[in-house]
Scaffold this active site. Sequence first.
Site, PDB file in Angstrom:
ATOM      1  N   SER A 216       0.825  -1.211   0.000  1.00 55.65           N
ATOM      2  CA  SER A 216       0.000   0.000   0.000  1.00 55.65           C
ATOM      3  C   SER A 216       0.861   1.263   0.000  1.00 55.65           C
ATOM      4  O   SER A 216       0.494   2.269  -0.614  1.00 55.65           O
ATOM      5  CB  SER A 216      -0.937   0.000   1.217  1.00 55.65           C
ATOM      6  OG  SER A 216      -0.201   0.045   2.431  1.00 55.65           O
ATOM      7  N   ARG A 220       0.145   3.576  -3.277  1.00 57.33           N
ATOM      8  CA  ARG A 220      -0.491   4.882  -3.086  1.00 57.33           C
ATOM      9  C   ARG A 220       0.229   5.947  -3.905  1.00 57.33           C
ATOM     10  O   ARG A 220      -0.395   6.739  -4.615  1.00 57.33           O
ATOM     11  CB  ARG A 220      -0.494   5.251  -1.608  1.00 57.33           C
ATOM     12  CG  ARG A 220      -1.148   6.587  -1.302  1.00 57.33           C
ATOM     13  CD  ARG A 220      -1.096   6.899   0.184  1.00 57.33           C
ATOM     14  NE  ARG A 220      -1.993   6.031   0.929  1.00 57.33           N
ATOM     15  CZ  ARG A 220      -1.602   5.016   1.678  1.00 57.33           C
ATOM     16  NH1 ARG A 220      -0.308   4.701   1.729  1.00 57.33           N
ATOM     17  NH2 ARG A 220      -2.461   4.282   2.345  1.00 57.33           N
ATOM     18  N   ASN A 224      -1.369   7.695  -7.612  1.00 58.93           N
ATOM     19  CA  ASN A 224      -1.592   9.132  -7.773  1.00 58.93           C
ATOM     20  C   ASN A 224      -0.746   9.727  -8.890  1.00 58.93           C
ATOM     21  O   ASN A 224      -1.237  10.555  -9.678  1.00 58.93           O
ATOM     22  CB  ASN A 224      -1.296   9.850  -6.450  1.00 58.93           C
ATOM     23  CG  ASN A 224      -2.414   9.709  -5.443  1.00 58.93           C
ATOM     24  OD1 ASN A 224      -3.400  10.439  -5.484  1.00 58.93           O
ATOM     25  ND2 ASN A 224      -2.270   8.763  -4.531  1.00 58.93           N
TER      26      ASN A 224
END
Length: 292
Positions: A216, A220, A224
């Site tokens: 994660s 992440r 983005n």
Amino acid sequence: MAAEGHAPTSGEYITHHLQHWQKNFQFEDVKQTSIVDFNVFNFDSLLYTSVLGLIALFFLWRAARKAHAGVPGRFQAAVEILVEMVDNQAKALIHNEKSRRLVGPVALTVFMWIFFMNAMDMLPVDWLPSLWTGYVASTGHDAHHAYMRVVPTADLSTTLGLSTGVLLLCFFYNIKIKGLGGWAHELISAPFGDHWALWPFNFLMQVIEFIAKTVSHGMRLFGNMFAGELVFMLIALMGGGWALTGTGIGLAIGHVIAGTVWTLFHILVITLQAFIFMMLTLIYLGQAHDAH
């Protein structure tokens, strides 16, 4: 970029821009065909990651060398604000002063490094790839297959590599602070309790936790930045459509307005993503210092 001399379609344009400059370990140009292939590496990501890492280190070295006790200039003041911000976060999350001597500078370097890598998304989409394509064509090679992606953090292998580095630091501090035996005991006694019947479940949960945090952490940042890169490509297509057809002035106006608005918004995104990655790094390292 177009095949057979025709202008690329929107799909061909985006597909080409999303293809990495890939090499195998014999340093031959190759193209990955499977989802996971450890015989192939993205040379463009490694190149820009290394260069931008050196720039980040030079930036910090320059700031340290120019620091003085008098009234600071704007550059020194900006760096001091950044250093104080990272130091305050490190003090709040890691209570071991000796550990902070290493973790603080690591967190600061991570923030600057990721910020510079994210900031590559602010460059015009076709600038560096076009320069690379022109160079490849000048050497007599097929420029249609001259691939170049310039945003390292839009590459999952880069972000997972960074998060794996954080994982290894967590292992290091778990062993350093708790001792190998103490950490081994924690792996089998938490979170459900220190009972022999619960040891396998505790260990499984600990493994899942480490894997989930690492994946994660990298995903992440990648998600983005990949989305931001894709939006810039779509905006570039608006201007390209107007340039190719010579009609539809709305496309040209929309290209300028959308590009300006998204660029201004993206300044916040690239800074925020660097800050979040740095904060999660400090949080995970802080957890490595705490006993369950």
